[in-house]
Enzyme design. Structure first.
Site, mmCIF file in Angstrom:
data_model
loop_
_atom_site.group_PDB
_atom_site.id
_atom_site.type_symbol
_atom_site.label_atom_id
_atom_site.label_comp_id
_atom_site.label_asym_id
_atom_site.label_seq_id
_atom_site.Cartn_x
_atom_site.Cartn_y
_atom_site.Cartn_z
ATOM 1 N N ASN A 82 -0.785 9.796 5.283
ATOM 2 C CA ASN A 82 -0.121 8.690 5.983
ATOM 3 C C ASN A 82 0.779 7.904 5.038
ATOM 4 O O ASN A 82 0.350 6.916 4.453
ATOM 5 C CB ASN A 82 -1.178 7.735 6.568
ATOM 6 N N HIS A 83 1.992 8.357 4.900
ATOM 7 C CA HIS A 83 2.926 7.588 4.067
ATOM 8 C C HIS A 83 2.936 6.146 4.565
ATOM 9 O O HIS A 83 2.934 5.899 5.772
ATOM 10 C CB HIS A 83 4.341 8.166 4.177
ATOM 11 N N THR A 84 2.945 5.218 3.618
ATOM 12 C CA THR A 84 2.840 3.817 4.033
ATOM 13 C C THR A 84 4.008 3.414 4.935
ATOM 14 O O THR A 84 5.152 3.807 4.698
ATOM 15 C CB THR A 84 2.745 2.878 2.810
#
Ligand SMILES: CC(C)(COP(=O)(O)OP(=O)(O)OC[C@H]1O[C@@H](n2cnc3c(N)ncnc32)[C@H](O)[C@@H]1OP(=O)(O)O)[C@@H](O)C(=O)NCCC(=O)NCCS
Length: 210
Positions: A82-84
């Site tokens: 989950n890329h920020t």
């Protein structure tokens, strides 16, 4: 009597394993008799092929209960996937700490942390289903083929689709409450064996009579 300590419980079948006996990662716990079948890859490669983006630095956990059935290609997608999204960019700068002269210790800032994945007991996870970080799946639930599970699944609920939605409850609420009280999966192997017909019958009355 059945023996949960063996890797290959079916004579001559190298595609089906008691999963807990193939686990080496301290961040993954699997209960007795939970089975995994894989006819594409070696099923003992579960940690590498099915538990994805699960980096030790994140300390997130995969906990799977007893007597679950996990079909070929089911995947557990952890937090590092989950890329920020709080950042103005989803580009994972913290991963390239050398390049951008950032602190190596801040690497986990590259992704949003949604939490552990917990699968309770007697859960059936269908072919190529995907379970996302932070999800808890209740006892007796069924995850349909190719579902993408983004939210918690209540006990004894069948879910399917993208994102996975409830299709139906497996039993009336009263039966579900009784099953959750019985917790047959915590019985001794001997007691389970003695009550196999009642468990298989689909009739809670027969379980009451034990
Ligand atoms: C989820 C599943 C158990 C549902 O079984 P069921 O309760 O008998 O469901 P039905 O076939 O009666 O379908 C009920 C509804 O759910 C939908 N549905 C069924 N399976 C679905 C799935 N995997 N994804 C999305 N929707 C699904 C049906 O289209 C139907 O929709 P409708 O009410 O709008 O017509 C089954 O379809 C499934 O996916 N099984 C997993 C098989 C598998 O992967 N096995 C691996 C080997 S162990």
């Amino acid at each position: 009597m059945a023996n949960s300590e063996i890797l290959y419980p079916r004579t001559g079948d190298r595609q089906t394993i008691y999963l807990k006996n193939a686990i080496t990662d301290a961040g993954i716990t699997v209960g007795d008799y939970t089975m995994y079948n894989d006819f594409v890859n070696d099923p003992t490669g579960f940690e590498k092929n099915n538990v994805l983006y699960h980096y030790p630095i994140n300390h997130d956990k995969l906990v799977i209960g007893k007597f679950c059935s996990i079909a070929c290609g089911a995947k557990f997608l952890f937090n590092s996937a989950n890329h920020t999204m709080d950042s103005l960019s989803t580009y994972p700068f913290p991963l390239f700490f050398d390049e951008w002269e950032l602190e190596k210790t801040n690497i986990t800032e590259a992704w949003d942390n949604k939490g552990d994945i917990i699968v309770h007991n007697d859960v059936w996870i269908g072919y190529e289903a995907v379970i996302l970080a932070g999800v808890t799946i209740g006892d007796g639930a069924i995850i349909g083929t190719r579902a993408v599970v983004t939210k918690d699944v209540p006990p004894y609920t069948v879910v399917g689709g993208v994102p996975a939605k409830p299709i139906r409850k497996r039993f009336h609420d009263k039966t579900i409450t009784e099953l959750l009280k019985l917790k047959w999966w915590d019985w001794s192997e001997e007691k389970i064996s003695q009550n196999m017909k009642a468990i298989q019958s689909g009739n809670i009355e027969r379980m009451r009579g034990i």
